[in-house]
Design a protein around this motif. Structure first.
Motif, PDB file in Angstrom:
ATOM      1  N   ARG A   8       0.101 -23.195 -26.150  1.00 27.48           N
ATOM      2  CA  ARG A   8       0.028 -22.782 -24.747  1.00 27.48           C
ATOM      3  C   ARG A   8      -1.425 -22.863 -24.303  1.00 27.48           C
ATOM      4  O   ARG A   8      -2.339 -22.719 -25.111  1.00 27.48           O
ATOM      5  N   LEU A   9      -1.609 -23.074 -23.028  1.00 30.13           N
ATOM      6  CA  LEU A   9      -2.969 -23.102 -22.508  1.00 30.13           C
ATOM      7  C   LEU A   9      -3.574 -21.705 -22.576  1.00 30.13           C
ATOM      8  O   LEU A   9      -2.863 -20.705 -22.413  1.00 30.13           O
ATOM      9  N   PRO A  10      -4.874 -21.606 -22.831  1.00 28.94           N
ATOM     10  CA  PRO A  10      -5.509 -20.284 -22.916  1.00 28.94           C
ATOM     11  C   PRO A  10      -5.337 -19.498 -21.621  1.00 28.94           C
ATOM     12  O   PRO A  10      -5.435 -20.042 -20.520  1.00 28.94           O
ATOM     13  N   ARG A  11      -5.058 -18.208 -21.774  1.00 24.48           N
ATOM     14  CA  ARG A  11      -4.885 -17.333 -20.617  1.00 24.48           C
ATOM     15  C   ARG A  11      -6.018 -16.320 -20.582  1.00 24.48           C
ATOM     16  O   ARG A  11      -6.371 -15.731 -21.603  1.00 24.48           O
ATOM     17  N   VAL A  66      -1.445 -22.177 -10.914  1.00 24.02           N
ATOM     18  CA  VAL A  66      -1.986 -21.451 -12.065  1.00 24.02           C
ATOM     19  C   VAL A  66      -0.858 -20.856 -12.904  1.00 24.02           C
ATOM     20  O   VAL A  66      -0.879 -20.921 -14.142  1.00 24.02           O
ATOM     21  N   PHE A  67       0.150 -20.293 -12.247  1.00 16.93           N
ATOM     22  CA  PHE A  67       1.258 -19.687 -12.988  1.00 16.93           C
ATOM     23  C   PHE A  67       2.048 -20.753 -13.747  1.00 16.93           C
ATOM     24  O   PHE A  67       2.495 -20.524 -14.879  1.00 16.93           O
ATOM     25  N   ARG A  68       2.209 -21.914 -13.133  1.00 14.47           N
ATOM     26  CA  ARG A  68       2.908 -23.002 -13.835  1.00 14.47           C
ATOM     27  C   ARG A  68       2.137 -23.422 -15.080  1.00 14.47           C
ATOM     28  O   ARG A  68       2.722 -23.597 -16.156  1.00 14.47           O
ATOM     29  N   MET A  69       0.821 -23.612 -14.947  1.00 13.50           N
ATOM     30  CA  MET A  69       0.027 -24.024 -16.099  1.00 13.50           C
ATOM     31  C   MET A  69       0.010 -22.949 -17.178  1.00 13.50           C
ATOM     32  O   MET A  69      -0.098 -23.255 -18.372  1.00 13.50           O
ATOM     33  N   ALA A  70       0.121 -21.685 -16.775  1.00 15.81           N
ATOM     34  CA  ALA A  70       0.082 -20.603 -17.759  1.00 15.81           C
ATOM     35  C   ALA A  70       1.401 -20.441 -18.496  1.00 15.81           C
ATOM     36  O   ALA A  70       1.439 -19.812 -19.557  1.00 15.81           O
ATOM     37  N   THR A  71       2.484 -20.977 -17.948  1.00 18.11           N
ATOM     38  CA  THR A  71       3.797 -20.768 -18.560  1.00 18.11           C
ATOM     39  C   THR A  71       4.334 -21.989 -19.297  1.00 18.11           C
ATOM     40  O   THR A  71       5.334 -21.869 -20.007  1.00 18.11           O
TER      41      THR A  71
END
Length: 510
Positions: A8-11, A66-71
């Motif tokens: 997952r991409l870093p959050r 941003v929410f799409r990239m985070a999920t």
């Protein structure tokens, strides 16, 4: 043993702050819209609540992204690679994956690394994660995730290569679809501009042939004049428009003019305005006269030719990629430079020819005299470019004369060894002693490190791959050598490489 890998991409805290701001902005936009529908009505004038909704909209869109990239997530296990996004889920089995490769893209001069799954049917799947960037932390995470994916592929699949394939804009494996879209788009712009050539030429001819309107009669196709007084001017430098304002807004409030014209007219100047087709096309004063610029057919034709020449750049890249379609994905393609030279030389004669273009240019003898030699020269240049960009099969060409005296050959070992510590060598010195690596072009054997030729054996000779093209010229070939159980790479031009291998007593594989 659990072999599953989840990427997952870093959050960060900023991620959730942006998502929260987006949710709040969505509430503001929804409340503003509801207020307009329920209380104001759809036909009500613009209100401050509408401005709040417009301001909130960019925050909503940013939060969604941003929410799409985070999920999004990538999960790899014994069954394959599983991709999960908002819109779809997909699983690619290890049996369908030929190789796990690295893709390098450049965004605003910053290289970004992605992971690509090369399928056995020739297609490729770009994973939504991981991402690699210049920041050491992100690059370390990317390298670790990439190595884990490759390890799982080696365990549960059958990789097509035993090394990491790196794809960039110079290699054969880069996608060609964007180039095709760019080429077609530029050609469409060229055709659209060319369609306006007769219109522009006719408009200019109509202006030049227009005569003054009869007394007390105003018509669109004739020239009428009106007296006016300059109220003030607004000259602006750069790309900003300059204006001339007229007293009492008669016959109009202002007219856009060049900066020098705005500075030439002074408040109180009495001027004569020439009207044609409902607009002001000339302002005549006591000391200055301005006439509207008309785009000629030649100028529009030059624009069309520029678009066509611009389309030649992606077209040349497509041709080179087409000729190299059988190459490995990470093999560096020939440079598009020869085609750029041919396009530039074509522009030297094509643009002046286009500027003098009329509606029937091919009936003019001068057009034939200008077009004929130019077309022949361009054809010769494109033929040369075609030959210069052909895909040459890597091989050890026969070296010619034997080496006499000290000869410094531009050649580099791309790997650090005991005879090339820290990759310091830039040349190999031959003659008057054993071949040695030196960090200079001579003369003398200062800092020379002798090459242990008895330990070396040639494994293969190939073209440059992936990131190798960043450190050596594209035209160089690379010899893969076995040095006591490890592989080292020697890069040089084909002729120099053959000379070095001969002096080392090494023979290329057949």
């Amino acid at each position: 043993m659990n072999d599953a890998l989840v990427i997952r991409l870093p959050r960060h805290m900023s991620t959730w702050i942006l998502v929260g701001l987006g949710a709040l902005a969505a509430l503001v936009a929804a409340a503003s819209w509801a207020y307009r529908v329920v209380r104001l009505g759809l036909d009500a004038p613009f209100q401050p609540t509408d401005a709040a909704a417009l301001i909130a909209l960019p925050f909503v869109l940013l939060a969604v992204y941003v929410f799409r990239m985070a999920t999004i997530s990538v999960r790899a296990d014994a069954h394959g690679v599983h991709l999960a996004t908002w819109l779809r889920r997909r699983t690619v089995s290890w049996d369908d994956i030929a190789d796990v490769q690295q893709l390098v893209k450049v965004y605003r001069s910053t290289p970004v690394q992605r992971v690509v799954l090369r399928l056995r049917d020739g297609r490729q799947v770009t994973l939504p994660g991981p991402y690699g960037a210049d920041h050491p932390r992100f690059r370390a995470l990317f390298d670790a995730d990439l190595e884990s994916l490759r390890a799982l592929h080696r365990r549960y699949g059958t990789p097509a290569t035993d090394y990491l394939v790196v794809i960039n804009s110079r290699t054969a494996g880069r996608s060609w679809k964007a180039l095709l879209v760019l080429c077609v788009g530029l050609l469409a712009c060229s055709a659209l501009a060319a369609s306006f050539v007769p219109t522009a030429s006719g408009h200019l001819r109509a202006w030049k042939s227009a005569v003054a309107c009869p007394a007390d009669q105003v018509d669109r196709d004739c020239l009428s004049t009106v007296r006016a007084v300059v109220e003030h001017t607004d000259p602006n430098s750069g790309k900003s428009q300059s204006w001339v304002y007229f007293t009492d807004d008669r016959p109009l409030d202002r007219k856009s003019v060049p900066e020098d014209t705005a500075r030439a007219f002074q408040p109180g100047d009495r001027v004569t305005l020439t009207l044609w087709h409902g607009g002001v096309y000339r302002i005549t004063g006591e000391h200055h006269r301005w006439t509207e610029h008309f785009a000629t057919g030649g100028e529009v034709a030059v624009l069309s030719a520029l678009f066509a020449l611009g389309a030649g750049v992606p077209a040349a890249q497509l041709v080179i990629r087409r000729r190299g379609r059988g190459l490995p994905a990470d093999e560096v393609l020939p440079s598009v430079g020869p085609f750029l030279m041919a396009l530039l030389c074509t522009g030297v004669w094509l643009l002046p020819y286009a500027h003098t273009l009329t509606t029937d240019p091919f009936l003019s003898r001068a057009a034939y005299l200008w077009l004929g030699p130019g077309a022949v020269a361009s054809a010769a240049l494109f033929a040369w470019a075609w030959r210069a960009t052909r895909i040459r099969r890597p091989q050890a060409a026969a070296a010619t004369a034997p080496v006499t005296g000290e000869t410094f050959v531009p050649a580099r070992f791309l790997d650090a060894t005991d005879y090339n510590p820290h990759g310091f060598g830039t040349h190999i010195v031959l003659g008057d002693g054993l071949p040695a690596v030196v960090p200079h072009a001579g003369p003398g054997r200062f800092a020379a490190k002798e090459i242990p030729a008895q330990r070396l054996a040639v494994r293969a000779i190939r073209r440059a791959r992936g990131e190798e093209a960043e450190s050596v010229p594209r035209a160089w070939h690379i010899a893969e050598l076995e040095d006591g159980g490890r592989w080292v790479r020697l890069a040089a031009s084909p002729k120099d490489l053959a000379l070095v291998l001969r002096e080392l007593g090494l023979s290329a594989p057949v």
